[in-house]
Every structure is written in C-alpha cells, then in structure tokens.
Design a protein around this motif. Structure first.
Motif, PDB file in Angstrom:
ATOM      1  N   ALA A  93       0.836  -1.202   0.000  1.00 34.12           N
ATOM      2  CA  ALA A  93       0.000   0.000   0.000  1.00 34.12           C
ATOM      3  C   ALA A  93       0.872   1.254   0.000  1.00 34.12           C
ATOM      4  O   ALA A  93       0.573   2.236  -0.686  1.00 34.12           O
ATOM      5  CB  ALA A  93      -0.927  -0.006   1.215  1.00 34.12           C
ATOM      6  N   ARG A  96       2.320   1.708  -3.502  1.00 36.48           N
ATOM      7  CA  ARG A  96       1.266   2.155  -4.418  1.00 36.48           C
ATOM      8  C   ARG A  96       0.989   3.650  -4.220  1.00 36.48           C
ATOM      9  O   ARG A  96       0.934   4.411  -5.177  1.00 36.48           O
ATOM     10  CB  ARG A  96       0.015   1.342  -4.062  1.00 36.48           C
ATOM     11  CG  ARG A  96      -1.009   1.204  -5.106  1.00 36.48           C
ATOM     12  CD  ARG A  96      -2.117   0.348  -4.554  1.00 36.48           C
ATOM     13  NE  ARG A  96      -2.628   0.904  -3.288  1.00 36.48           N
ATOM     14  CZ  ARG A  96      -3.367   0.258  -2.417  1.00 36.48           C
ATOM     15  NH1 ARG A  96      -3.689  -1.003  -2.621  1.00 36.48           N
ATOM     16  NH2 ARG A  96      -3.796   0.837  -1.322  1.00 36.48           N
ATOM     17  N   ASP A  97       0.868   4.073  -2.961  1.00 31.98           N
ATOM     18  CA  ASP A  97       0.624   5.484  -2.661  1.00 31.98           C
ATOM     19  C   ASP A  97       1.788   6.350  -3.119  1.00 31.98           C
ATOM     20  O   ASP A  97       1.592   7.474  -3.583  1.00 31.98           O
ATOM     21  CB  ASP A  97       0.414   5.688  -1.153  1.00 31.98           C
ATOM     22  CG  ASP A  97      -0.931   5.155  -0.698  1.00 31.98           C
ATOM     23  OD1 ASP A  97      -1.764   4.841  -1.577  1.00 31.98           O
ATOM     24  OD2 ASP A  97      -1.142   5.029   0.517  1.00 31.98           O
TER      25      ASP A  97
END
Ligand SMILES: [Zn+2]
Length: 231
Positions: A93, A96-97
């Motif tokens: 995550a 991805r961010d």
C-alpha cells in the motif's frame, strides 16, 4: 534458601535438574511480518516472568523477560522492534501510494495538457497496484490540486505537494533498498519526459521526490540525466 554463587555454578553443569522457565502472559496482538516463516502473520505480544526451576518445578522468581512478540503460525519469538517493519500488505500500500503521489506531483508540475504524460502516468500507477487508475482520473486529480492551490501551470513545486510527497515517501524510504527508491524516482522521470525534456518545475518536483526518498542529490542528478539521455 537462596542459592549462593557456588550453587549457580553447579546449576550451569546440571541444566536438566536446575533451569529457568519463562511464563509468558499475552498483553496484546496484531499483524506483523514474520521473518521466521516469511509472511504476514498474527502475533501476540508477551511479557514474561522468569523463574528458577528445579526438576521442572518453578521455585524462585528470576525477574522479568524483555517484552517479546510471538508468531501465531511458527511460534517464533522476536524482540518488539520487529513491529517497526511493515507487513507485506502495508508495504504494498505504501509503494502504491508513493507512485500515485509522485505521478500527481510530476503531472501537476508539467500540466495536464499532454496526453502522453497522462498515459505514461496511468500505466505506472496501474502497475503499482491502483488497477482502476485511468488518464481521466489522473487528469481530474491534477485539476483538483491546481484549483486547490490556486496554482498556475509551470510554477515550481508548490509547498502543498512537497508535503504530500514527504508524507507518502518518508515512511517508505527506510524499508526500501536504493534500487527500489531509484526506481520510484525514475518512474517520475519517465512521466516528466513523456512530453519532452524536463521543465524547471518538473525538475524541481523530481528533486523533492529524490530528497524525500533519501537519495543523495548527486545520484538524483545522475539518474535524471541518464533517464533523459536516449541510450
Ligand atoms: Zn512465523
């Protein structure tokens, strides 16, 4: 009743008769990345009281053990500093961010007029895990950032975006080796280069990306230069 020094020396030679046993009490739980069995697992946080045992029977308290994390799957014990490492899910995550924020920063610096830049950005963001990311969505986000900051196309990296970049990249940087950090910077470089050479605003945004990823500025210059030079 208390064993003297000589008795302690004897206990070392008689480990089966006299030993130490730790009684663990759970004080919390959660999910962590277990290096023992290699994956995201549940853990129990344990506090331990050690006792001297004779023939397996606890007889004397021997103080507290350091707090310990026990893997629910392999029962491995680790120091609580293991919880500083992100789980695989959390790490993905964060990655991805990071790519999404870098793409937005570079697009905002370069303006949304370029279709090729938007396409390159959307491909990179989808590859990083936002599978439903489209050119239209990115374009709308960039317009929202521009409206929010009252920013005019071509201005240097606005403070708001620099903060966003640091928020997305600072927590990730310590968990990523240099090639991984360089790869995020190069993704930004490819987006900036999709519609021609770097503009000063794009360079500025990419320098902020490099700094947030704790890459030395000389490396950032070298990487940006090599990305802009056809091989
Ligand atoms: Zn484990």
């Amino acid at each position: 009743m208390l064993p003297g020094r000589g008795r302690d020396d004897r206990t070392a030679r008689l480990p089966r008769v006299v030993g130490t046993r730790t009684a663990w009490t759970p004080i919390g739980d959660g999910e962590f990345f277990c290096p023992g069995c290699g994956g995201d697992r549940n853990y129990q946080r344990l506090t331990g009281r050690r006792r001297l045992t004779v023939l397996g029977v606890p007889v004397l308290p021997r103080g507290e053990s350091a707090p310990t994390v026990e893997c629910a799957a392999c029962r491995g014990h680790y120091g609580t500093e293991i919880l500083d490492h992100p789980t695989t899910t959390r790490f993905s995550a964060m990655l991805r961010d990071a790519v999404h924020t870098v793409a937005l920063a570079v697009l905002t610096a370069g303006g949304t007029s370029s279709r090729t830049a938007l396409e390159t950005a959307a491909v990179a963001v989808r590859a990083a895990g936002f599978e439903d990311c489209t050119e239209e969505r990115l374009s709308a986000l960039v317009e929202a950032v521009e409206a929010d900051t009252g920013r005019i196309h071509g201005e240097p990296c606005v403070p708001g975006l620099a903060i966003e970049l640091h928020e997305a990249l600072d927590p990730l940087a310590p968990h990523l080796a240099a090639p991984g950090r360089e790869s995020i910077l190069l993704t930004g470089a490819r987006i900036a280069l999709a519609d021609g050479p770097y503009t000063p605003a794009e360079r500025d945004a990419l320098a902020t990306v490099g700094a947030a990823l704790t890459l030395p500025s000389a490396d950032v210059s070298r990487l940006l230069h090599s990305a802009g030079t056809p091989s």
